[in-house]
Design an enzyme around this catalytic site. Structure first.
Site, short mmCIF file in Angstrom:
data_model
loop_
_atom_site.label_atom_id
_atom_site.label_comp_id
_atom_site.label_asym_id
_atom_site.label_seq_id
_atom_site.Cartn_x
_atom_site.Cartn_y
_atom_site.Cartn_z
N HIS A 133 0.84 -1.20 0.00
CA HIS A 133 0.00 0.00 0.00
C HIS A 133 0.88 1.25 0.00
O HIS A 133 1.86 1.32 0.72
CB HIS A 133 -0.90 0.03 1.23
CG HIS A 133 -1.68 1.30 1.37
ND1 HIS A 133 -2.77 1.59 0.59
CD2 HIS A 133 -1.49 2.37 2.17
CE1 HIS A 133 -3.23 2.78 0.92
NE2 HIS A 133 -2.47 3.29 1.87
N GLU A 159 -3.50 5.06 -2.87
CA GLU A 159 -4.43 5.99 -2.23
C GLU A 159 -4.01 7.41 -2.54
O GLU A 159 -2.83 7.73 -2.51
CB GLU A 159 -4.39 5.75 -0.72
CG GLU A 159 -5.24 6.62 0.13
CD GLU A 159 -5.10 6.30 1.62
OE1 GLU A 159 -5.85 6.88 2.41
OE2 GLU A 159 -4.23 5.49 1.99
#
Length: 155
Positions: free
Chosen positions: A66, A123
């Site tokens: 991530h 993100e």
């Protein structure tokens, strides 16, 4: 002592294809080796390393696969249109049923999520000014709900 993040790394299946994807996001290729590529996130400050190999098969977990990129509040509001222009689909996150950007008042940030070609979670994230008396709110709010709440709060 610590001033910021210098680098982060993600596993990829095919470096050439991944290089194209990350360039499409606007990242500048800094270095390229046979199975490794580094992209500037902020030139001279932080970069992302992509490593080609079987590690891309590692099951997703946010501690392993991530990255969150910092953007402005206005950019995040327009992120779905931007991602769509790149033919990238945003994905729901954390049990949410919508892929739209959302605000976390208790954390003072906002996000939208999408995946790269190998399922790494990406993100777009920004800081959000939250009045002290609203920092207790733990539910996530849409931008529309947040801006309505802030307008009522400031009256």
């Amino acid at each position: 002592m610590i001033k910021g993040l210098y680098e982060a790394h993600l596993p990829v299946k095919n470096l050439d294809i991944s290089i194209e994807f990350y360039q499409k996001l606007g990242l500048k290729l800094a270095l390229r080796y046979e199975k490794i590529a580094f992209f500037w996130i902020e030139e001279g400050k932080s970069w992302l390393g992509l490593w080609e190999g079987k590690e891309y098969r590692t099951p997703y977990h946010p501690s392993l696969r991530h990255i969150a990129f910092r953007v402005s509040y206005e950019d995040l509001k327009n992120s779905l249109k931007w991602l769509e222009s790149l033919q990238i689909e945003a994905v729901p996150h954390g049990g949410r049923t919508t892929n739209k950007p959302f605000i976390r008042p208790n954390q003072g940030n906002a996000s939208v999520y999408f995946n790269d070609l190998d399922g790494n979670s990406l993100e777009l994230m920004c800081y959000v000014e939250v009045p002290d008396d609203l920092k207790h709110l733990t539910e996530t709010l849409s931008f529309e709900d947040w801006e309505t709440l802030i307008a009522k709060h400031s009256k």
